[in-house]
Motif scaffolding. Structure first.
Motif, PDB file in Angstrom:
ATOM      1  N   PHE A 294       0.844  -1.195   0.000  1.00 46.50           N
ATOM      2  CA  PHE A 294       0.000   0.000   0.000  1.00 46.50           C
ATOM      3  C   PHE A 294       0.876   1.241   0.000  1.00 46.50           C
ATOM      4  O   PHE A 294       1.957   1.256   0.589  1.00 46.50           O
ATOM      5  CB  PHE A 294      -0.922   0.038   1.227  1.00 46.50           C
ATOM      6  N   PHE A 295       0.388   2.309  -0.656  1.00 53.52           N
ATOM      7  CA  PHE A 295       1.084   3.585  -0.666  1.00 53.52           C
ATOM      8  C   PHE A 295       0.421   4.524   0.327  1.00 53.52           C
ATOM      9  O   PHE A 295      -0.800   4.665   0.350  1.00 53.52           O
ATOM     10  CB  PHE A 295       1.059   4.224  -2.060  1.00 53.52           C
ATOM     11  N   PHE A 296       1.232   5.162   1.159  1.00 51.35           N
ATOM     12  CA  PHE A 296       0.769   6.122   2.151  1.00 51.35           C
ATOM     13  C   PHE A 296       1.308   7.499   1.778  1.00 51.35           C
ATOM     14  O   PHE A 296       2.518   7.720   1.799  1.00 51.35           O
ATOM     15  CB  PHE A 296       1.248   5.719   3.555  1.00 51.35           C
ATOM     16  N   LEU A 297       0.406   8.395   1.430  1.00 54.29           N
ATOM     17  CA  LEU A 297       0.754   9.744   0.995  1.00 54.29           C
ATOM     18  C   LEU A 297       1.252  10.576   2.171  1.00 54.29           C
ATOM     19  O   LEU A 297       0.666  10.543   3.253  1.00 54.29           O
ATOM     20  CB  LEU A 297      -0.491  10.393   0.379  1.00 54.29           C
ATOM     21  N   SER A 298       2.313  11.345   1.957  1.00 55.49           N
ATOM     22  CA  SER A 298       2.817  12.259   2.986  1.00 55.49           C
ATOM     23  C   SER A 298       2.063  13.587   2.918  1.00 55.49           C
ATOM     24  O   SER A 298       1.407  13.886   1.918  1.00 55.49           O
ATOM     25  CB  SER A 298       4.314  12.521   2.778  1.00 55.49           C
ATOM     26  N   LEU A 299       2.190  14.382   3.963  1.00 58.08           N
ATOM     27  CA  LEU A 299       1.603  15.724   3.935  1.00 58.08           C
ATOM     28  C   LEU A 299       2.229  16.564   2.824  1.00 58.08           C
ATOM     29  O   LEU A 299       1.546  17.333   2.158  1.00 58.08           O
ATOM     30  CB  LEU A 299       1.779  16.418   5.279  1.00 58.08           C
ATOM     31  N   GLU A 300       3.525  16.395   2.610  1.00 59.21           N
ATOM     32  CA  GLU A 300       4.208  17.115   1.539  1.00 59.21           C
ATOM     33  C   GLU A 300       3.669  16.699   0.177  1.00 59.21           C
ATOM     34  O   GLU A 300       3.472  17.528  -0.716  1.00 59.21           O
ATOM     35  CB  GLU A 300       5.726  16.862   1.595  1.00 59.21           C
ATOM     36  N   GLY A 301       3.429  15.397   0.022  1.00 59.02           N
ATOM     37  CA  GLY A 301       2.847  14.897  -1.220  1.00 59.02           C
ATOM     38  C   GLY A 301       1.436  15.419  -1.432  1.00 59.02           C
ATOM     39  O   GLY A 301       1.066  15.815  -2.542  1.00 59.02           O
ATOM     40  N   ALA A 302       0.655  15.445  -0.357  1.00 59.06           N
ATOM     41  CA  ALA A 302      -0.716  15.981  -0.441  1.00 59.06           C
ATOM     42  C   ALA A 302      -0.685  17.456  -0.815  1.00 59.06           C
ATOM     43  O   ALA A 302      -1.497  17.916  -1.627  1.00 59.06           O
ATOM     44  CB  ALA A 302      -1.443  15.775   0.886  1.00 59.06           C
ATOM     45  N   GLU A 303       0.243  18.191  -0.239  1.00 53.20           N
ATOM     46  CA  GLU A 303       0.379  19.621  -0.544  1.00 53.20           C
ATOM     47  C   GLU A 303       0.705  19.822  -2.026  1.00 53.20           C
ATOM     48  O   GLU A 303       0.128  20.676  -2.690  1.00 53.20           O
ATOM     49  CB  GLU A 303       1.477  20.228   0.332  1.00 53.20           C
ATOM     50  N   PHE A 304       1.626  19.008  -2.554  1.00 51.21           N
ATOM     51  CA  PHE A 304       1.975  19.084  -3.970  1.00 51.21           C
ATOM     52  C   PHE A 304       0.743  18.817  -4.837  1.00 51.21           C
ATOM     53  O   PHE A 304       0.457  19.555  -5.781  1.00 51.21           O
ATOM     54  CB  PHE A 304       3.084  18.077  -4.303  1.00 51.21           C
ATOM     55  N   LEU A 305       0.020  17.749  -4.535  1.00 52.44           N
ATOM     56  CA  LEU A 305      -1.171  17.404  -5.322  1.00 52.44           C
ATOM     57  C   LEU A 305      -2.221  18.501  -5.238  1.00 52.44           C
ATOM     58  O   LEU A 305      -2.836  18.866  -6.251  1.00 52.44           O
ATOM     59  CB  LEU A 305      -1.755  16.077  -4.834  1.00 52.44           C
TER      60      LEU A 305
END
Length: 193
Positions: A90-101
């Motif tokens: 499973f992939f767990f998105l980081s807060l930094e990744g969420a911010e980018f998206l």
């Protein structure tokens, strides 16, 4: 000294894991990988890796120093944007990744919950999202949908997972649970240093 490389590009299997995990909040994200606008790399060797986690980093492939950076052996433990990690398929998105998206408009509006000021404070202390905290929610949300939690200024403060159907929101009591707080920006201040 370890001569193995620290980073390698993700393979198709890992790309599918990430695509499947992000498909409910970002149907457009995988297209930026297909169009080679960004690349994802896995960090393989690091003393800071926890358990079976494979940290994922997002980088721009046009970076002229990338080839040189990837030739380094055991000296680099980060590059680009920390995007999340893969663990047990499973992939767990980081807060930094969420911010980018979110900043690049890759997160669907239905997967955004806006909270009031009291809710923001509570969430940044690690609390879950209750009905009384919510200013705006999509009626399309389903149980176990991944959501980004925004404050009134539309800044990401957390990533959560819903525990109610969006169309049932108005039938709930003010203290009823809307979403679990998976990670919030207050975590960085609360964690052991």
């Amino acid at each position: 000294m370890n001569d193995s490389k620290n980073f390698r590009p993700i393979n198709n299997y890992e790309k599918n894991i990430i695509a499947n995990s992000l498909s409910q909040i970002s149907i457009k994200f995988i297209s930026i990988l297909d169009e080679k606008l960004y690349d994802l790399y896995i960090l393989l060797n690091s003393p800071v890796i926890k358990g079976n986690q494979l940290p994922i980093y997002l980088i721009k492939p046009r970076n002229k120093d990338l080839k040189q950076l990837l030739q380094l052996t055991s000296y680099s433990y980060s590059m680009g944007l920390y995007f999340g990690f893969i663990k047990k398929g499973f992939f767990f998105l980081s807060l930094e990744g969420a911010e980018f998206l979110y900043r690049n408009k890759y997160i669907l509006e239905k997967n955004q919950i806006i909270v009031n000021i009291q809710g923001e404070k509570s969430i940044l202390y690690g609390n879950n999202i209750l009905k009384k905290m919510v200013s705006n929610i999509s009626m399309e949300l389903k149980i176990n949908d991944l959501v980004v939690v925004l404050n009134e200024l539309k800044e990401i403060i957390a990533i959560g997972i819903t525990k109610v159907e969006g169309n049932n929101f108005y039938n709930l009591e003010s203290d009823d649970l809307i979403a679990l707080n998976l990670i919030d920006k207050g975590y960085y201040l609360r964690k052991n240093q």
